[in-house]
Design a protein around this motif. Structure first.
Motif, PDB file in Angstrom:
ATOM      1  N   HIS A  17       0.815  -1.207   0.000  1.00 34.41           N
ATOM      2  CA  HIS A  17       0.000   0.000   0.000  1.00 34.41           C
ATOM      3  C   HIS A  17       0.854   1.266   0.000  1.00 34.41           C
ATOM      4  CE1 HIS A  17      -4.254  -1.653   1.003  1.00 34.41           C
ATOM      5  NE2 HIS A  17      -3.643  -2.330   0.052  1.00 34.41           N
ATOM      6  N   GLY A  18       2.196   1.082   0.030  1.00 36.13           N
ATOM      7  CA  GLY A  18       3.072   2.220  -0.214  1.00 36.13           C
ATOM      8  C   GLY A  18       3.793   2.788   0.994  1.00 36.13           C
ATOM      9  N   LYS A  19       3.962   1.957   2.015  1.00 36.91           N
ATOM     10  CA  LYS A  19       4.612   2.431   3.236  1.00 36.91           C
ATOM     11  C   LYS A  19       6.034   2.927   2.983  1.00 36.91           C
ATOM     12  CE  LYS A  19       6.105  -0.463   6.296  1.00 36.91           C
ATOM     13  NZ  LYS A  19       5.953  -1.699   7.082  1.00 36.91           N
ATOM     14  N   SER A  20       6.834   2.116   2.303  1.00 43.52           N
ATOM     15  CA  SER A  20       8.234   2.502   2.087  1.00 43.52           C
ATOM     16  C   SER A  20       8.347   3.746   1.218  1.00 43.52           C
ATOM     17  CB  SER A  20       9.015   1.368   1.417  1.00 43.52           C
ATOM     18  OG  SER A  20       8.891   0.202   2.173  1.00 43.52           O
ATOM     19  N   THR A  21       7.488   3.844   0.231  1.00 39.65           N
ATOM     20  CA  THR A  21       7.530   5.009  -0.659  1.00 39.65           C
ATOM     21  C   THR A  21       7.201   6.283   0.117  1.00 39.65           C
ATOM     22  OG1 THR A  21       6.799   3.551  -2.432  1.00 39.65           O
ATOM     23  CG2 THR A  21       6.678   5.916  -2.854  1.00 39.65           C
ATOM     24  N   LEU A  22       6.194   6.216   0.962  1.00 37.75           N
ATOM     25  CA  LEU A  22       5.831   7.388   1.765  1.00 37.75           C
ATOM     26  C   LEU A  22       6.964   7.741   2.737  1.00 37.75           C
ATOM     27  CD1 LEU A  22       3.769   9.519   2.663  1.00 37.75           C
ATOM     28  CD2 LEU A  22       2.870   7.853   4.299  1.00 37.75           C
ATOM     29  N   ALA A  23       7.575   6.718   3.330  1.00 39.21           N
ATOM     30  CA  ALA A  23       8.680   6.967   4.270  1.00 39.21           C
ATOM     31  C   ALA A  23       9.821   7.676   3.529  1.00 39.21           C
ATOM     32  CB  ALA A  23       9.159   5.644   4.867  1.00 39.21           C
ATOM     33  N   ASP A  24      10.133   7.222   2.332  1.00 32.29           N
ATOM     34  CA  ASP A  24      11.177   7.865   1.525  1.00 32.29           C
ATOM     35  C   ASP A  24      10.853   9.345   1.300  1.00 32.29           C
ATOM     36  OD1 ASP A  24      12.487   5.517   1.264  1.00 32.29           O
ATOM     37  OD2 ASP A  24      11.854   5.120  -0.800  1.00 32.29           O
ATOM     38  N   ARG A  25       9.591   9.604   0.960  1.00 32.17           N
ATOM     39  CA  ARG A  25       9.191  10.982   0.654  1.00 32.17           C
ATOM     40  C   ARG A  25       9.324  11.843   1.902  1.00 32.17           C
ATOM     41  NH1 ARG A  25      10.508  10.979  -2.992  1.00 32.17           N
ATOM     42  NH2 ARG A  25       9.249   9.330  -3.873  1.00 32.17           N
ATOM     43  N   MET A  26       8.998  11.298   3.053  1.00 32.34           N
ATOM     44  CA  MET A  26       9.126  12.071   4.298  1.00 32.34           C
ATOM     45  C   MET A  26      10.587  12.399   4.571  1.00 32.34           C
ATOM     46  SD  MET A  26       6.414  10.309   6.872  1.00 32.34           S
ATOM     47  CE  MET A  26       4.655  10.675   6.788  1.00 32.34           C
ATOM     48  N   LEU A  27      11.468  11.439   4.319  1.00 32.51           N
ATOM     49  CA  LEU A  27      12.903  11.684   4.526  1.00 32.51           C
ATOM     50  C   LEU A  27      13.362  12.817   3.631  1.00 32.51           C
ATOM     51  CD1 LEU A  27      14.457   8.103   4.692  1.00 32.51           C
ATOM     52  CD2 LEU A  27      13.896   9.659   6.548  1.00 32.51           C
ATOM     53  N   GLN A  28      12.832  12.834   2.434  1.00 34.04           N
ATOM     54  CA  GLN A  28      13.249  13.835   1.473  1.00 34.04           C
ATOM     55  C   GLN A  28      12.688  15.210   1.835  1.00 34.04           C
ATOM     56  OE1 GLN A  28      12.005  12.690  -2.379  1.00 34.04           O
ATOM     57  NE2 GLN A  28      13.425  14.065  -3.409  1.00 34.04           N
ATOM     58  N   ILE A  29      11.395  15.253   2.170  1.00 36.56           N
ATOM     59  CA  ILE A  29      10.747  16.530   2.453  1.00 36.56           C
ATOM     60  C   ILE A  29      11.297  17.167   3.734  1.00 36.56           C
ATOM     61  CG2 ILE A  29       8.512  17.550   3.113  1.00 36.56           C
ATOM     62  CD1 ILE A  29       7.253  15.716   1.013  1.00 36.56           C
ATOM     63  N   THR A  30      11.681  16.355   4.694  1.00 35.63           N
ATOM     64  CA  THR A  30      12.244  16.906   5.925  1.00 35.63           C
ATOM     65  C   THR A  30      13.727  17.229   5.762  1.00 35.63           C
ATOM     66  OG1 THR A  30      12.709  14.695   6.775  1.00 35.63           O
ATOM     67  CG2 THR A  30      10.627  15.689   7.437  1.00 35.63           C
ATOM     68  N   LEU A 102      -2.106   3.751   6.709  1.00 38.01           N
ATOM     69  CA  LEU A 102      -2.020   4.050   5.282  1.00 38.01           C
ATOM     70  C   LEU A 102      -2.825   3.036   4.481  1.00 38.01           C
ATOM     71  CD1 LEU A 102      -0.365   6.064   3.538  1.00 38.01           C
ATOM     72  CD2 LEU A 102       1.273   4.218   3.189  1.00 38.01           C
ATOM     73  N   VAL A 103      -3.715   3.543   3.617  1.00 38.85           N
ATOM     74  CA  VAL A 103      -4.541   2.647   2.802  1.00 38.85           C
ATOM     75  C   VAL A 103      -4.452   3.073   1.342  1.00 38.85           C
ATOM     76  CG1 VAL A 103      -6.925   1.955   2.330  1.00 38.85           C
ATOM     77  CG2 VAL A 103      -6.135   2.129   4.691  1.00 38.85           C
ATOM     78  N   ASP A 104      -4.207   2.133   0.494  1.00 36.04           N
ATOM     79  CA  ASP A 104      -4.135   2.361  -0.947  1.00 36.04           C
ATOM     80  C   ASP A 104      -5.510   2.821  -1.446  1.00 36.04           C
ATOM     81  OD1 ASP A 104      -4.175   1.963  -3.749  1.00 36.04           O
ATOM     82  OD2 ASP A 104      -2.582   0.463  -3.598  1.00 36.04           O
ATOM     83  N   ALA A 105      -5.576   4.009  -2.036  1.00 37.68           N
ATOM     84  CA  ALA A 105      -6.860   4.575  -2.438  1.00 37.68           C
ATOM     85  C   ALA A 105      -7.461   3.872  -3.646  1.00 37.68           C
ATOM     86  CB  ALA A 105      -6.713   6.075  -2.725  1.00 37.68           C
ATOM     87  N   ALA A 106      -6.735   2.922  -4.221  1.00 37.02           N
ATOM     88  CA  ALA A 106      -7.309   2.150  -5.316  1.00 37.02           C
ATOM     89  C   ALA A 106      -7.722   0.755  -4.850  1.00 37.02           C
ATOM     90  CB  ALA A 106      -6.315   2.044  -6.469  1.00 37.02           C
ATOM     91  N   GLN A 107      -7.344   0.402  -3.607  1.00 38.91           N
ATOM     92  CA  GLN A 107      -7.600  -0.958  -3.120  1.00 38.91           C
ATOM     93  C   GLN A 107      -8.526  -1.009  -1.921  1.00 38.91           C
ATOM     94  OE1 GLN A 107      -5.084  -3.952  -3.792  1.00 38.91           O
ATOM     95  NE2 GLN A 107      -5.205  -2.889  -5.732  1.00 38.91           N
ATOM     96  N   THR A 113      -4.279  -4.258   7.043  1.00 39.80           N
ATOM     97  CA  THR A 113      -4.673  -2.942   7.536  1.00 39.80           C
ATOM     98  C   THR A 113      -5.390  -3.142   8.861  1.00 39.80           C
ATOM     99  OG1 THR A 113      -5.267  -2.506   5.208  1.00 39.80           O
ATOM    100  CG2 THR A 113      -5.745  -0.777   6.814  1.00 39.80           C
ATOM    101  N   LEU A 114      -6.320  -4.087   8.876  1.00 40.35           N
ATOM    102  CA  LEU A 114      -7.105  -4.332  10.082  1.00 40.35           C
ATOM    103  C   LEU A 114      -6.244  -4.886  11.208  1.00 40.35           C
ATOM    104  CD1 LEU A 114     -10.403  -5.934   8.779  1.00 40.35           C
ATOM    105  CD2 LEU A 114     -10.013  -3.622   9.622  1.00 40.35           C
ATOM    106  N   ALA A 115      -5.433  -5.916  10.880  1.00 38.87           N
ATOM    107  CA  ALA A 115      -4.630  -6.550  11.924  1.00 38.87           C
ATOM    108  C   ALA A 115      -3.720  -5.518  12.581  1.00 38.87           C
ATOM    109  CB  ALA A 115      -3.814  -7.687  11.328  1.00 38.87           C
ATOM    110  N   ASN A 116      -3.085  -4.663  11.756  1.00 35.58           N
ATOM    111  CA  ASN A 116      -2.198  -3.641  12.302  1.00 35.58           C
ATOM    112  C   ASN A 116      -2.965  -2.577  13.084  1.00 35.58           C
ATOM    113  OD1 ASN A 116       0.316  -4.601  11.431  1.00 35.58           O
ATOM    114  ND2 ASN A 116      -0.058  -3.836   9.371  1.00 35.58           N
TER     115      ASN A 116
END
Ligand code: GTP
Length: 596
Positions: A17-30, A102-107, A113-116
């Protein structure tokens, strides 16, 4: 850093659902990682993780973030994404005050998601709902915002909409992390208590331990103690990761960082344990510590028997980095020398096997995985069985097997197919909820043995890949289980013994006998293949005899040619394994264990 300026959070999501990609973007933006140094999925350090696209080991990164002139420190703790690592996930969550869900807006929402989410709620975390991948043409943020809001009890407008890929919406999300997630609290003057949420072996540095300080502080060069073992170590290095290790001045209340003591084995620095000062130890450890418990066992054998010492060395090395891996030598008539290994689950097994093959260049064969059984005999003796060959033969009063609570999410058209599958696997339906008109959450308890067999593959094929599954241990239950042995010419072939439910013994016996009949070459005499429960034969196949007289072919030929043929036949025999008087090429065993 004063605790008021700190925010500790993690990102929880279903796989992909894109966890690593979002984490990368946060590292970059900060500004922690600049554009040039940005390599995709900065946090996934291991090759296997990158190739398989999953995160095995969690990490923690410190990021600065300014909101309205106030500087803050955001500690992002990465959580592993798979069911086998539930305990590690729960410890990472316990190190945080908040979670980005985080939830994939296409899925939409999936099983993990629930278990976590349930794990995060158990840890009282503040949840920030986020829809990701809104750049996708197939994204339906409105629809899934309803779903998500219904699930966590907020308004659809409270769900953030971001794209980890393009970076849209990520800055407001960082602001929200500061605004919504509480800062950590703890007793700054008390004895130190820090929770270990990850522990990684590094060839050069030894074990690197990731901690979250709850009370007091930890300082360079002081002596620390591990509360579960009382072992003490000197702190050789302590610091934060941002995104590379920055050795520093120690860690105070609410801070997240790493420490190095020179220990060489992650078992000496266990996830969930509490670190305290050796000179001024805390009275009580932080709650929640649990020893890793292997749930699934399998035999690992080298294809080439001469690789056995290499396999042993490789396991010894892997163990340094994997507190949950256990193993002991095992000998099999069919497969030779190997190891009986214990794993957290099937994925853990696959990862270990893949690392052994890839990093240590070994070719391996693994036996059918089985779970751990507790057997009580009529005379009251208790036996723990991790290998079917240890299943006792005498009078058995009771056999107990582990159960799991599973959560299955799927489009509602598959309800029937899923029920049929779960019933066939001895499942009990606990409940069912509609997440929306066309998607349903089904909860079952199932025997773990049935789940590790081929449950996931069958679930995927019956739902055309749409169902997602998560499970967690849920105690044990008594069950009518028997050991089925497979016999060749009356001799048990150990690698094929299995513990199965009484109603499935016949099916298993028939399948294995049929497989071996196909795979074992005909001999000069008839060979019976039998499946037996104790002394009772439940299925039988025959391999018909063949007159394999190679000399007949060169009737009347010259003598040297005959001798050559005889020698060739003898060399061929050497490679055979003997089960009683039956010669079996090792490939037959391997094929019987791998093919389906
Ligand atoms: P694990 O760490 O393995 O659990 O997966 P993950 O949740 O970290 O997913 P990851 O970041 O690896 O992304 C999964 C896939 O989705 C990759 O192919 C990404 O390129 C893609 N992806 C992630 N975020 C976005 C996004 O915002 N938009 C689009 N279009 N694709 C995305």
């Amino acid at each position: 850093t004063p605790p008021e300026a700190i925010r500790n959070f993690c990102i929880i999501a279903h796989i992909d659902h894109g966890k690593s990609t979002l984490a990368d973007r946060m590292l970059q933006i900060t500004g922690v990682v600049d554009e040039r140094a940005m390599r995709a999925q900065y946090l996934d350090r291991m090759d296997i993780e990158r190739e398989r696209g999953i995160t095995i080991k969690s990490q923690a990164v410190r990021m600065p973030w300014e909101v309205d002139g106030g500087s803050h420190v955001l500690n992002m703790i990465d959580t592993p994404g798979h069911v086998d690592f539930t305990y590690e996930v729960s410890r990472s969550l316990a190190a945080c005050e908040g979670a980005v869900l985080l939830v994939d807006a296409a899925q939409g929402i999936e099983a993990q998601t629930l278990a976590n989410l349930y794990l995060a709620m158990e840890n009282d975390l503040t949840i920030i709902p986020v829809l990701n991948k809104i750049d996708l043409p197939a994204a339906q943020p409105e629809k899934y915002a309803e779903e998500l809001a219904g699930l966590i009890g907020c308004e659809p407008e409270d769900c953030f909409q971001v794209s980890g890929k393009t970076g849209v919406g990520v800055e407001p999300l960082l602001d929200a992390i500061v605004a919504q997630i509480p800062s950590p609290t703890g007793n700054a003057d008390g004895p130190a208590r820090a929770m270990i949420f990850d522990s990684v072996y590094d060839t050069y540095r030894g074990v690197v331990t990731y901690v979250r300080v709850v009370d007091g502080n930890l300082n360079p060069r002081e002596r620390i103690a591990m509360m579960s073992t009382k072992a003490t170590h000197e702190l050789l290095e302590i610091g934060v990761i941002s995104p590379e290790p920055l050795p520093g001045r120690g860690l105070g209340v609410g801070e997240v960082g790493y420490l190095i003591t020179g220990v060489k084995d992650v078992r000496q620095s266990k996830v969930g344990d509490t670190v305290t000062n050796a000179a001024k130890p805390a009275a009580d450890a932080l709650g929640g510590y649990r020893d890793p418990k292997p749930m699934v066992f399998s035999g690992l054998f080298p294809l080439d028997g001469s690789d056995y010492p290499d396999l042993r060395d490789a396991l010894d090395k892997l163990k340094l980095n994997d507190a949950a891996l256990v193993y002991e030598p095992e000998t099999s008539v069919a497969l030779g020398f190997g190891f009986r290994c214990g794993f957290l689950g099937l994925l853990h097994l696959e990862i270990v096997r893949e690392r052994l093959e890839r990093e240590f260049d070994l070719e391996l064969i693994s036996t059918q995985p089985n779970v751990v059984y507790d057997v009580t005999m009529d005379d009251g003796t208790q036996v723990t069985v991790t290998n079917p060959s240890e299943f006792p033969g005498g009078k058995i009063a009771e056999v107990r097997e582990p159960k799991v609570r599973t959560t299955i999410l799927a489009p509602s058209e598959f309800i029937g197919a899923i029920m049929e599958l779960c019933q066939g696997k001895r499942g009990t339906l606990l409940g069912m909820d509609y997440l929306s008109e066309d998607r349903v959450e089904m909860r079952y308890t199932l025997p773990l043995a049935e789940v590790v067999f081929d449950f996931f593959d069958q679930l995927k094929s019956r739902t055309r890949g749409y169902a997602s599954l998560d499970y967690e241990p849920d105690g044990d239950q008594a069950a009518d289980l028997v050991k089925v042995d497979i016999l060749l010419q009356g001799e048990t072939v150990d690698a094929f013994s299995a513990i199965v439910h009484k109603d499935k013994a016949y099916g298993y016996g028939l399948m294995m006998a049929g497989k071996l009949k196909e795979l074992i070459p005909r001999q000069q005499f008839e060979v019976p293949i039998q499946a037996a429960v104790g002394a009772r034969v439940i299925a039988r196949e025959n391999i018909r005899a063949i007159r394999k007289d190679v000399l007949a072919k060169c009737y009347g030929g010259d003598i040297s040619r005959k001798r050559k043929l005889l020698e060739k036949q003898k060399a061929g025999k050497k490679r055979m394994k003997n089960i009683g008087s039956v010669e079996v090429p090792p490939e037959a065993f391997i094929a019987a264990l791998t093919s389906d």
